[in-house]
Design a protein around this motif. Structure first.
Motif, mmCIF file in Angstrom:
data_model
loop_
_atom_site.group_PDB
_atom_site.id
_atom_site.type_symbol
_atom_site.label_atom_id
_atom_site.label_comp_id
_atom_site.label_asym_id
_atom_site.label_seq_id
_atom_site.Cartn_x
_atom_site.Cartn_y
_atom_site.Cartn_z
ATOM 1 N N GLY A 196 0.794 -1.213 0.000
ATOM 2 C CA GLY A 196 0.000 0.000 0.000
ATOM 3 C C GLY A 196 0.826 1.263 0.000
ATOM 4 O O GLY A 196 0.438 2.267 0.601
ATOM 5 N N GLY A 197 1.982 1.217 -0.632
ATOM 6 C CA GLY A 197 2.857 2.374 -0.677
ATOM 7 C C GLY A 197 3.689 2.583 0.569
ATOM 8 O O GLY A 197 4.403 3.590 0.676
ATOM 9 N N VAL A 198 3.630 1.645 1.513
ATOM 10 C CA VAL A 198 4.347 1.742 2.784
ATOM 11 C C VAL A 198 5.391 0.638 2.860
ATOM 12 O O VAL A 198 5.128 -0.509 2.466
ATOM 13 C CB VAL A 198 3.369 1.627 3.971
ATOM 14 N N ALA A 199 6.574 0.961 3.368
ATOM 15 C CA ALA A 199 7.635 -0.032 3.521
ATOM 16 C C ALA A 199 7.435 -0.815 4.818
ATOM 17 O O ALA A 199 7.424 -0.242 5.910
ATOM 18 C CB ALA A 199 9.001 0.656 3.528
ATOM 19 N N CYS A 200 7.268 -2.127 4.676
ATOM 20 C CA CYS A 200 7.140 -3.010 5.836
ATOM 21 C C CYS A 200 8.490 -3.678 6.098
ATOM 22 O O CYS A 200 9.084 -4.280 5.193
ATOM 23 C CB CYS A 200 6.084 -4.079 5.584
#
Length: 308
Positions: A10-14
């Motif tokens: 979702g566009g977020v770095a995990c």
């Protein structure tokens, strides 16, 4: 040996730990609700990796070392998307041919929903899973005082209203004794530190959750996905579990087409405490049968009983 990696959801770095393996199988893991990857997975991940499996243990967005704002906010649809991204990332890792998923507590319920989707999963483990939020919430309310329960509801309402105008989250503790405002006040929830951080190694783990995340967790009911599970699924159920309850998980196992059921004595955290060896050996045997291509685990001489 493990290495820090990350993937985008979702566009977020995990953020994740990757433990390279040798047998072609990879286990994707997270901790419990708002439990970060180190206290939630380290002990099991190390054992799985020692048996030859790759492991990808990750933090959901907004928690731990993963990016995402606002912090400590758990949105179940977002966390499920993080899982889907993690599974896809794990499947593309060098040497990985088959993928399994593992989680406990509320994310243990995610396992049922994910295993019912067409994600190419070969096996799944739901440990101490919360599969019926409304039933679990009613039971948990027995261990809370009326005043503290009202304060929790009030804080959740105010936090949801604040979210509409971009205010910072109002936080609640993950666990606390009756009379305190916490996500859980059940007897076995008081063992959180003993089970997950007995040596105080994980000092960066913030044991709080945004109050706006409480209502969705209380209403989440993944048991409805049990009949549609597509892969072998091992339920590890603690007979005296007061934080996730044994009965709904056993009922879900009976409705899961290819389920195996392991019941152990003790409360919610028994797999981290007195039942740890029994549980990890059973999980290794299950993973070896369904993920590594071997017939039997060299370190496991007991298999879970078949539930369905």
């Amino acid at each position: 040996m493990r290495e820090k990696v990350s993937f985008i959801s979702g566009g977020v770095a995990c953020a994740a730990w990757h433990y390279p393996g040798t047998n072609g199988g990879c286990v994707v893991m997270t901790g419990g609700f708002a439990v970060t990857k180190e206290p939630g997975t380290d002990r099991f991940a190390e054992r799985f990796n020692a048996a030859g499996f790759s492991v990808l243990a990750f933090d959901h967005r907004n928690f731990g070392e993963s990016a995402g704002e606002p912090r400590q906010v758990a949105r179940i649809p977002d966390q499920l998307d993080d899982w889907r991204a993690a599974i896809a990332y794990a499947a593309a890792l060098p040497g990985v041919e088959r993928v399994a998923i593992w989680a406990f507590s509320l994310p243990g319920g995610y396992i049922l929903q994910l295993a019912s989707e067409d994600l190419g999963i070969s096996a799944a483990i739901a440990q101490s899973p919360n599969v019926d939020g409304p039933t679990v919430t009613r039971n948990a309310s027995r261990y809370q005082t009326p005043g503290a329960a009202l304060r929790l509801v009030g804080r959740a309402i105010l936090d949801n209203l604040g979210a509409l105008v971009g205010r910072k989250p109002r936080l609640v503790a993950l666990a606390g004794p009756p009379g305190t405002v916490a996500l859980l006040n059940t007897p076995d929830a008081q063992q959180t530190d003993e089970a997950l951080d007995p040596d105080n190694r994980y000092r960066d783990w913030q044991q709080t959750l945004a109050a706006r995340s409480v209502f969705p967790a209380a209403l989440y009911r993944p048991t409805k996905y049990a009949p549609n599970v597509r892969c072998p699924l091992l339920y590890v159920v603690c007979e005296a579990d007061q934080s996730a309850l044994a009965a709904p998980a056993v009922a879900a196992a009976k409705r899961t087409p290819t389920a195996e059921l392991l019941q152990v004595p003790g409360g919610h955290y028994a797999p981290f405490l007195d039942a740890h060896e029994q549980v990890v050996e059973a999980e290794l045997a299950f993973l070896t049968r369904h993920l590594s291509g071997k017939n039997q685990s060299p370190s496991a001489d007991k298999s879970p009983q078949t539930a369905a």
